[in-house]
Design a protein around this motif. Sequence first.
Motif, PDB file in Angstrom:
ATOM      1  N   LEU A 198      -7.912  -1.133  17.273  1.00 18.81           N
ATOM      2  CA  LEU A 198      -7.186  -0.253  16.365  1.00 18.81           C
ATOM      3  C   LEU A 198      -5.688  -0.422  16.569  1.00 18.81           C
ATOM      4  CD1 LEU A 198      -9.128   3.143  16.796  1.00 18.81           C
ATOM      5  CD2 LEU A 198      -9.510   1.384  15.059  1.00 18.81           C
ATOM      6  N   GLY A 199      -4.931  -0.089  15.537  1.00 22.54           N
ATOM      7  CA  GLY A 199      -3.484  -0.003  15.617  1.00 22.54           C
ATOM      8  C   GLY A 199      -3.024   1.232  14.855  1.00 22.54           C
ATOM      9  N   VAL A 200      -1.791   1.629  15.061  1.00 22.95           N
ATOM     10  CA  VAL A 200      -1.216   2.766  14.341  1.00 22.95           C
ATOM     11  C   VAL A 200       0.036   2.288  13.623  1.00 22.95           C
ATOM     12  CG1 VAL A 200      -0.150   5.044  14.526  1.00 22.95           C
ATOM     13  CG2 VAL A 200      -2.137   4.491  15.940  1.00 22.95           C
ATOM     14  N   LEU A 201       0.106   2.552  12.319  1.00 26.41           N
ATOM     15  CA  LEU A 201       1.249   2.178  11.495  1.00 26.41           C
ATOM     16  C   LEU A 201       2.029   3.430  11.102  1.00 26.41           C
ATOM     17  CD1 LEU A 201      -0.227  -0.438   8.988  1.00 26.41           C
ATOM     18  CD2 LEU A 201       1.411  -0.894  10.808  1.00 26.41           C
ATOM     19  N   ILE A 202       3.328   3.395  11.318  1.00 28.09           N
ATOM     20  CA  ILE A 202       4.222   4.470  10.902  1.00 28.09           C
ATOM     21  C   ILE A 202       5.297   3.821  10.042  1.00 28.09           C
ATOM     22  CG2 ILE A 202       5.747   6.333  11.664  1.00 28.09           C
ATOM     23  CD1 ILE A 202       4.347   5.997  14.476  1.00 28.09           C
ATOM     24  N   SER A 203       5.474   4.305   8.818  1.00 32.72           N
ATOM     25  CA  SER A 203       6.443   3.657   7.927  1.00 32.72           C
ATOM     26  C   SER A 203       7.204   4.689   7.113  1.00 32.72           C
ATOM     27  CB  SER A 203       5.758   2.652   7.010  1.00 32.72           C
ATOM     28  OG  SER A 203       4.621   3.201   6.378  1.00 32.72           O
ATOM     29  N   SER A 204       8.408   4.313   6.735  1.00 34.67           N
ATOM     30  CA  SER A 204       9.352   5.230   6.097  1.00 34.67           C
ATOM     31  C   SER A 204       8.954   5.566   4.666  1.00 34.67           C
ATOM     32  CB  SER A 204      10.746   4.589   6.084  1.00 34.67           C
ATOM     33  OG  SER A 204      11.207   4.360   7.385  1.00 34.67           O
ATOM     34  N   PRO A 205       9.478   6.684   4.141  1.00 37.22           N
ATOM     35  CA  PRO A 205       9.281   6.982   2.722  1.00 37.22           C
ATOM     36  C   PRO A 205       9.772   5.824   1.853  1.00 37.22           C
ATOM     37  CG  PRO A 205      10.221   8.870   3.857  1.00 37.22           C
ATOM     38  CD  PRO A 205      10.241   7.733   4.837  1.00 37.22           C
ATOM     39  N   LYS A 206       8.976   5.473   0.862  1.00 36.01           N
ATOM     40  CA  LYS A 206       9.280   4.406  -0.095  1.00 36.01           C
ATOM     41  C   LYS A 206       9.386   3.020   0.550  1.00 36.01           C
ATOM     42  CE  LYS A 206      11.395   7.339  -3.632  1.00 36.01           C
ATOM     43  NZ  LYS A 206      12.550   7.559  -4.514  1.00 36.01           N
ATOM     44  N   ALA A 207       8.970   2.904   1.794  1.00 38.27           N
ATOM     45  CA  ALA A 207       8.940   1.584   2.415  1.00 38.27           C
ATOM     46  C   ALA A 207       7.861   0.730   1.751  1.00 38.27           C
ATOM     47  CB  ALA A 207       8.663   1.701   3.913  1.00 38.27           C
ATOM     48  N   THR A 208       8.042  -0.571   1.812  1.00 37.03           N
ATOM     49  CA  THR A 208       7.068  -1.487   1.242  1.00 37.03           C
ATOM     50  C   THR A 208       6.607  -2.471   2.311  1.00 37.03           C
ATOM     51  OG1 THR A 208       8.782  -3.044   0.544  1.00 37.03           O
ATOM     52  CG2 THR A 208       8.131  -1.351  -1.038  1.00 37.03           C
ATOM     53  N   VAL A 209       5.400  -2.940   2.137  1.00 38.39           N
ATOM     54  CA  VAL A 209       4.915  -4.081   2.914  1.00 38.39           C
ATOM     55  C   VAL A 209       4.662  -5.183   1.901  1.00 38.39           C
ATOM     56  CG1 VAL A 209       3.124  -4.985   4.426  1.00 38.39           C
ATOM     57  CG2 VAL A 209       3.895  -2.612   4.685  1.00 38.39           C
ATOM     58  N   HIS A 210       5.421  -6.253   2.001  1.00 40.92           N
ATOM     59  CA  HIS A 210       5.344  -7.306   0.995  1.00 40.92           C
ATOM     60  C   HIS A 210       4.041  -8.089   1.114  1.00 40.92           C
ATOM     61  CE1 HIS A 210       9.216  -6.480  -0.668  1.00 40.92           C
ATOM     62  NE2 HIS A 210       9.812  -6.607   0.500  1.00 40.92           N
ATOM     63  N   TYR A 211       3.769  -8.841   0.110  1.00 39.15           N
ATOM     64  CA  TYR A 211       2.543  -9.615  -0.052  1.00 39.15           C
ATOM     65  C   TYR A 211       2.256 -10.453   1.199  1.00 39.15           C
ATOM     66  CZ  TYR A 211      -0.709 -12.426  -2.970  1.00 39.15           C
ATOM     67  OH  TYR A 211      -1.798 -13.041  -3.525  1.00 39.15           O
ATOM     68  N   HIS A 212       1.075 -10.268   1.788  1.00 40.72           N
ATOM     69  CA  HIS A 212       0.729 -11.006   2.994  1.00 40.72           C
ATOM     70  C   HIS A 212      -0.787 -11.014   3.166  1.00 40.72           C
ATOM     71  CE1 HIS A 212       0.361  -6.905   4.486  1.00 40.72           C
ATOM     72  NE2 HIS A 212      -0.259  -7.376   5.549  1.00 40.72           N
ATOM     73  N   VAL A 213      -1.240 -11.715   4.200  1.00 39.04           N
ATOM     74  CA  VAL A 213      -2.671 -11.821   4.469  1.00 39.04           C
ATOM     75  C   VAL A 213      -2.915 -11.519   5.941  1.00 39.04           C
ATOM     76  CG1 VAL A 213      -2.484 -14.316   4.907  1.00 39.04           C
ATOM     77  CG2 VAL A 213      -4.684 -13.329   4.272  1.00 39.04           C
ATOM     78  N   ASP A 214      -4.026 -10.838   6.231  1.00 41.75           N
ATOM     79  CA  ASP A 214      -4.461 -10.591   7.605  1.00 41.75           C
ATOM     80  C   ASP A 214      -5.668 -11.473   7.909  1.00 41.75           C
ATOM     81  OD1 ASP A 214      -2.555  -8.560   8.234  1.00 41.75           O
ATOM     82  OD2 ASP A 214      -3.706  -7.162   7.014  1.00 41.75           O
ATOM     83  N   ILE A 215      -5.921 -11.702   9.185  1.00 47.76           N
ATOM     84  CA  ILE A 215      -6.915 -12.693   9.581  1.00 47.76           C
ATOM     85  C   ILE A 215      -8.291 -12.099   9.875  1.00 47.76           C
ATOM     86  CG2 ILE A 215      -7.398 -14.618  11.139  1.00 47.76           C
ATOM     87  CD1 ILE A 215      -4.969 -14.856   9.124  1.00 47.76           C
TER      88      ILE A 215
END
Length: 303
Positions: free
Chosen positions: A124-141
Amino acid sequence: MQSIIQPLEPQQRELCGKQTIKLRHNLAGNDLFSDDSLAKLIETAAPKSLAMHTEGGHDPSNWPVVARGDAPGARVLDAARHGKLWINLVGITEWDSRFAELADQVFAEFANQVPGLDVVKHKLGVLISSPKATVHYHVDIPGQAIWQLRGRKRFMIFPASEPFLKPVELEAAVRSATYGVASYQPWYDDYAEVHDLEPGDALHWPLNGPHRIENFDELSVSLTSEHWTPDIRRTYAMNYGNGLLRRYGWTPRSRAVSGPAFWTKVGLTAAYRRSGLQNKLGYQRIPTFVVDPDGPNGVRPLA
């Protein structure tokens, strides 16, 4: 003990791993994800387990890396709440027993609900991200799911095939030569599955499905899960082997996950990883900014 995953519909059990499924969970509101708990996790995480970036273009591998410096965890959260930060507590199951127990329960419940699911490794991981933040197009394995805990976000998933995902880019990501980079064109959005996630929603999508994310106007906290099955491992070895062949001047002719050519790639992959070359040539995180809640985007350039 309260269950985490709410009962799946019969069709969801059949489609899990083959199509995107949206489910409900009972983790929203759990004390593990309160501000106090998150602040302590940020403070206790080793540098290699705390990946922080601020936005900087459409290539996630070029996003500026952010160091925590001496900022307390609460101040890091302030910077995320008012700036442009993307914080990933990596592999938290490996250094916090509470999350290891949580992962065991999550995947035990999945195994009980999904016929034939054979998970041999998970984290598991924990993601914390800002208001209106974006994660651009990518791929996970590995196999992936996201569990929304706080805030809302829009999740867009694309087919794991050309033109949306090019084999050469997937192979580079598998070898850790890039940070999951995949080429993107705006017209791809016409072919995306769009899911708006609220606290209590979870999403599991097909292996290697490219995706991008847009937060709504609030701090977002998500749990991420990744898992490996025998089939996923075979696909990984095939892509890794093809990537090595391509790197050294051969054009791969097969994406088969059985047969003599496949087993040659398995051996090639194992030898390359044992050599340590992946660590030397792979993507490296080098901080160029440090957390500063009073600075633009919650960071300032590292001296």
